[in-house]
Design a protein around this motif. Structure first.
Motif, PDB file in Angstrom:
ATOM      1  N   LEU A  38       0.834  -1.206   0.000  1.00  0.00           N
ATOM      2  CA  LEU A  38       0.000   0.000   0.000  1.00  0.00           C
ATOM      3  C   LEU A  38       0.867   1.254   0.000  1.00  0.00           C
ATOM      4  O   LEU A  38       0.576   2.232  -0.705  1.00  0.00           O
ATOM      5  CB  LEU A  38      -0.913  -0.015   1.234  1.00  0.00           C
ATOM      6  CG  LEU A  38      -2.147   0.897   1.208  1.00  0.00           C
ATOM      7  CD1 LEU A  38      -3.093   0.481   0.102  1.00  0.00           C
ATOM      8  CD2 LEU A  38      -2.863   0.853   2.559  1.00  0.00           C
ATOM      9  N   LEU A  39       1.948   1.232   0.772  1.00  0.00           N
ATOM     10  CA  LEU A  39       2.873   2.368   0.804  1.00  0.00           C
ATOM     11  C   LEU A  39       3.523   2.569  -0.562  1.00  0.00           C
ATOM     12  O   LEU A  39       3.594   3.702  -1.065  1.00  0.00           O
ATOM     13  CB  LEU A  39       3.947   2.131   1.868  1.00  0.00           C
ATOM     14  CG  LEU A  39       5.043   3.193   1.974  1.00  0.00           C
ATOM     15  CD1 LEU A  39       4.479   4.515   2.460  1.00  0.00           C
ATOM     16  CD2 LEU A  39       6.168   2.720   2.900  1.00  0.00           C
ATOM     17  N   THR A  40       3.979   1.485  -1.168  1.00  0.00           N
ATOM     18  CA  THR A  40       4.619   1.582  -2.484  1.00  0.00           C
ATOM     19  C   THR A  40       3.650   2.115  -3.528  1.00  0.00           C
ATOM     20  O   THR A  40       4.014   2.983  -4.340  1.00  0.00           O
ATOM     21  CB  THR A  40       5.149   0.206  -2.911  1.00  0.00           C
ATOM     22  OG1 THR A  40       5.992  -0.325  -1.886  1.00  0.00           O
ATOM     23  CG2 THR A  40       5.940   0.313  -4.199  1.00  0.00           C
ATOM     24  N   LEU A 181      10.791   0.196  -0.724  1.00  0.00           N
ATOM     25  CA  LEU A 181      10.891  -1.077  -0.012  1.00  0.00           C
ATOM     26  C   LEU A 181      12.039  -1.065   0.994  1.00  0.00           C
ATOM     27  O   LEU A 181      11.922  -1.627   2.082  1.00  0.00           O
ATOM     28  CB  LEU A 181      11.092  -2.220  -1.009  1.00  0.00           C
ATOM     29  CG  LEU A 181       9.916  -2.591  -1.911  1.00  0.00           C
ATOM     30  CD1 LEU A 181      10.300  -3.744  -2.822  1.00  0.00           C
ATOM     31  CD2 LEU A 181       8.696  -2.960  -1.087  1.00  0.00           C
ATOM     32  N   GLY A 182      13.143  -0.447   0.623  1.00  0.00           N
ATOM     33  CA  GLY A 182      14.302  -0.453   1.493  1.00  0.00           C
ATOM     34  C   GLY A 182      14.387   0.719   2.448  1.00  0.00           C
ATOM     35  O   GLY A 182      15.267   0.745   3.318  1.00  0.00           O
ATOM     36  N   SER A 196      10.296  -2.814   6.584  1.00  0.00           N
ATOM     37  CA  SER A 196      11.557  -2.260   7.075  1.00  0.00           C
ATOM     38  C   SER A 196      11.453  -1.830   8.533  1.00  0.00           C
ATOM     39  O   SER A 196      12.376  -2.050   9.330  1.00  0.00           O
ATOM     40  CB  SER A 196      11.975  -1.069   6.201  1.00  0.00           C
ATOM     41  OG  SER A 196      10.957  -0.089   6.161  1.00  0.00           O
ATOM     42  N   TYR A 197      10.336  -1.233   8.916  1.00  0.00           N
ATOM     43  CA  TYR A 197      10.150  -0.795  10.307  1.00  0.00           C
ATOM     44  C   TYR A 197      10.062  -1.999  11.237  1.00  0.00           C
ATOM     45  O   TYR A 197      10.624  -2.002  12.339  1.00  0.00           O
ATOM     46  CB  TYR A 197       8.894   0.062  10.408  1.00  0.00           C
ATOM     47  CG  TYR A 197       8.661   0.675  11.777  1.00  0.00           C
ATOM     48  CD1 TYR A 197       9.654   1.393  12.406  1.00  0.00           C
ATOM     49  CD2 TYR A 197       7.440   0.528  12.422  1.00  0.00           C
ATOM     50  CE1 TYR A 197       9.444   1.952  13.658  1.00  0.00           C
ATOM     51  CE2 TYR A 197       7.217   1.088  13.676  1.00  0.00           C
ATOM     52  CZ  TYR A 197       8.227   1.799  14.287  1.00  0.00           C
ATOM     53  OH  TYR A 197       8.020   2.351  15.516  1.00  0.00           O
ATOM     54  N   LEU A 222      10.232  -9.626  -2.140  1.00  0.00           N
ATOM     55  CA  LEU A 222       9.347  -8.601  -2.679  1.00  0.00           C
ATOM     56  C   LEU A 222      10.091  -7.714  -3.678  1.00  0.00           C
ATOM     57  O   LEU A 222       9.560  -7.366  -4.744  1.00  0.00           O
ATOM     58  CB  LEU A 222       8.778  -7.762  -1.534  1.00  0.00           C
ATOM     59  CG  LEU A 222       7.549  -6.897  -1.827  1.00  0.00           C
ATOM     60  CD1 LEU A 222       6.404  -7.752  -2.342  1.00  0.00           C
ATOM     61  CD2 LEU A 222       7.130  -6.153  -0.568  1.00  0.00           C
ATOM     62  N   ALA A 223      11.337  -7.361  -3.340  1.00  0.00           N
ATOM     63  CA  ALA A 223      12.153  -6.570  -4.270  1.00  0.00           C
ATOM     64  C   ALA A 223      12.422  -7.359  -5.550  1.00  0.00           C
ATOM     65  O   ALA A 223      12.392  -6.803  -6.663  1.00  0.00           O
ATOM     66  CB  ALA A 223      13.468  -6.177  -3.605  1.00  0.00           C
ATOM     67  N   GLY A 224      12.677  -8.676  -5.424  1.00  0.00           N
ATOM     68  CA  GLY A 224      12.889  -9.513  -6.593  1.00  0.00           C
ATOM     69  C   GLY A 224      11.655  -9.580  -7.481  1.00  0.00           C
ATOM     70  O   GLY A 224      11.765  -9.618  -8.712  1.00  0.00           O
ATOM     71  N   MET A 225      10.476  -9.577  -6.866  1.00  0.00           N
ATOM     72  CA  MET A 225       9.231  -9.593  -7.645  1.00  0.00           C
ATOM     73  C   MET A 225       9.093  -8.327  -8.483  1.00  0.00           C
ATOM     74  O   MET A 225       8.616  -8.370  -9.619  1.00  0.00           O
ATOM     75  CB  MET A 225       8.042  -9.747  -6.706  1.00  0.00           C
ATOM     76  CG  MET A 225       7.879 -11.139  -6.132  1.00  0.00           C
ATOM     77  SD  MET A 225       6.489 -11.250  -4.979  1.00  0.00           S
ATOM     78  CE  MET A 225       5.125 -10.760  -6.040  1.00  0.00           C
TER      79      MET A 225
END
Length: 502
Positions: A38-40, A181-182, A196-197, A222-225
């Motif tokens: 949702l944030l992304t 994401l990071g 991350s939090y 998730l980053a790989g996706m």
């Protein structure tokens, strides 16, 4: 490059089978996944709203001062996400700027929307630069052909322009998405529970280090996706013209009655992304300044940051030189593998990389834990791909015949590299040094996890004092980051302008 991955999975593999099922399928993980997605999505939506109209105005219209507008659209990169979060937090609340100056009390800007706006106002220039380049390179004859076939302007935009902008949009989305994401600073300051939090909370509280490792693996997946999705969408897409003839340059169109609305939009974008953080810093520095002793701490903290960032930049460039030279001059399956492995550290979310290096030090090299050397190596792993970019581009532009001539004159390979190749790489090397140095000076998650106890950098100091509500005490350090980053961005833009003029 493989050390962080190996030790992350080694640490995660310490979970017992029954514990593993409980960790992976914990309901909280689904909540964190939803919050992160949702944030992304929110950041990408706001970035599109900020970047696309601005890129259109400076490339397709006759709006005045296009050069200055382009520069101002890149300047927000000098204000890191955690500094933007600091500025937003300083607006509301009983001790906020609105309450102190105007008696207007609003709730603190925090949570989901606080994180979305803090990250969007910092990252939208990445999307803007991609869109601007794509719009400038788009053949306008395609649009004219569509209009001659009876397409309306909206149909041309949706059916012709946007499909041709898709690679640029996805490239910008990928950079912004991986950063979101990071990110740790803005998310933690806004108290928004994303992956991350949660990773930081589990690690810092020593609640469950194995759970923190599995959360890091989930974030990595998730980053790989994101990377796989971009590759899948662009697969088999062919957007180049196949007809004869030469593409024509863009013919800017006057804004007409839309001009006041366009300038209102431009004013909103720049007041939010540049004016707001500068105004907040000005208030805490001049109208509600901290004790004078705080200002004397800024040079010392700046030197702490620089003394760690410079060795990391030098090490990254020293490692990037042979990698680039091998991959360009001696292409093979081995050199391609070496080159691609350099991107592992850059693709890893910073918090995941930092946590993996913690596990590595604790399990294999305990003497290395909480040392400046470990921080420098982690920064080098994270920035090696960044250092390779300018150097590899410069090598690709160099003619191999100059090196062959040196060999014919009796020069050894080492002497050829030092006397023929390296002098032509000096500008690229300096550019790589500047990029890595700037990254390390602003970097927060890796520094927060790996810096020696009591070794405070500018980024860590801003985050720590903002977390404690010490807005005035954080202001000088935040201003130092913005000033230094602004000068660095200005130097890069000035160099690009000189290259364009030549």
């Amino acid at each position: 490059m493989f050390i962080p991955l190996v030790y992350l999975f080694v640490r995660a593999g310490q979970a017992q089978p029954d514990q593993l099922l409980e960790l992976v399928f914990r309901p909280r993980n689904l909540e964190l996944l939803w919050n992160t997605l949702l944030l992304t999505a929110g950041v990408l939506m706001i970035c599109s709203f900020l970047a696309f109209p601005l890129a259109w105005l400076v490339t397709r219209t006759t709006i005045a001062a296009k050069g200055w507008l382009t520069v101002l659209a890149v300047v927000p990169l000098a204000v890191p996400g955690y500094v933007m979060a600091y500025a937003l937090l300083g607006i509301g609340g009983n001790l906020g700027v609105l309450s102190q100056l105007f008696g207007i009390r609003i709730a603190n800007i925090s949570g989901y929307w606080g994180a979305v706006w803090a990250l969007s106002l910092y990252t939208f220039p990445y999307l803007f630069l991609n869109l601007r380049a794509a719009l400038m390179g788009l053949d306008t004859s395609l649009e004219e052909s569509a209009q001659s076939l009876g397409y309306s302007r909206w149909e041309v935009l949706l059916k012709v322009i946007l499909p041709h902008l898709l690679p640029a949009i996805l490239a910008g989305y990928l950079v912004v998405g991986l950063y979101v994401l990071g990110d740790f600073g803005a998310v933690a300051l806004m108290r928004y529970e994303a992956f991350s939090y949660a990773i930081f909370t589990q690690y810092s509280g020593a609640f469950d280090r194995i759970y923190a490792a599995w959360l890091s693996i989930m974030l990595l997946a998730l980053a790989g996706m994101f990377l796989l999705m971009e590759a899948y969408v662009l697969k088999r897409k062919r957007l180049a013209s196949v007809g004869s003839g030469v593409g024509r340059a863009v013919s800017p169109k006057p804004l007409g009655a839309w001009q006041p609305l366009a300038w209102l939009y431009v004013a909103f974008v720049f007041m939010a992304s540049i004016g707001m953080p500068v105004a907040m810093l000005g208030y805490w520095l001049f109208l509600a300044p901290p004790d004078i002793s705080v200002f004397w701490q800024v040079p010392v903290t700046f030197m702490h940051s620089a003394l760690a960032a410079m060795p990391a930049a030098l090490l990254a460039v020293v490692l990037a030189l042979p990698l680039c030279f091998l991959s360009v001059r001696y292409p093979s399956s081995v050199t391609r593998l070496l080159e691609r492995s350099a991107y592992i550290g850059y693709a890893l979310p910073p918090l995941t990389l930092g946590l993996a290096m913690v596990f590595f030090a604790l399990q294999t090299a305990f003497f290395f834990y909480q040392t400046l050397g470990l921080l420098i190596i982690a920064w080098t792993i994270a920035t090696l791909a960044l250092a390779m970019g300018p150097i590899r581009s410069a090598l690709l532009q160099m003619r191999p015949s100059t090196e062959e001539a040196a060999y014919a004159l009796g020069y050894t390979p080492a002497a050829t590299f030092w006397h023929v190749v390296f002098p032509r790489l000096r500008r690229a090397v300096l550019a790589a040094l500047a990029l890595v140095f700037l990254f390390c000076m602003k970097e927060l998650p890796i520094t927060f996890l790996l810096a020696p106890t009591g070794y405070s950098t500018l980024a860590v100091t801003v985050f720590s004092r903002t977390t404690e509500g010490l807005m005035a005490e954080a202001a000088p350090f935040a201003a130092a980051i913005v000033l230094f980053s602004g000068l660095s961005v200005g130097m890069v833009l000035n160099r690009e302008a000189q290259k364009g003029a030549r």
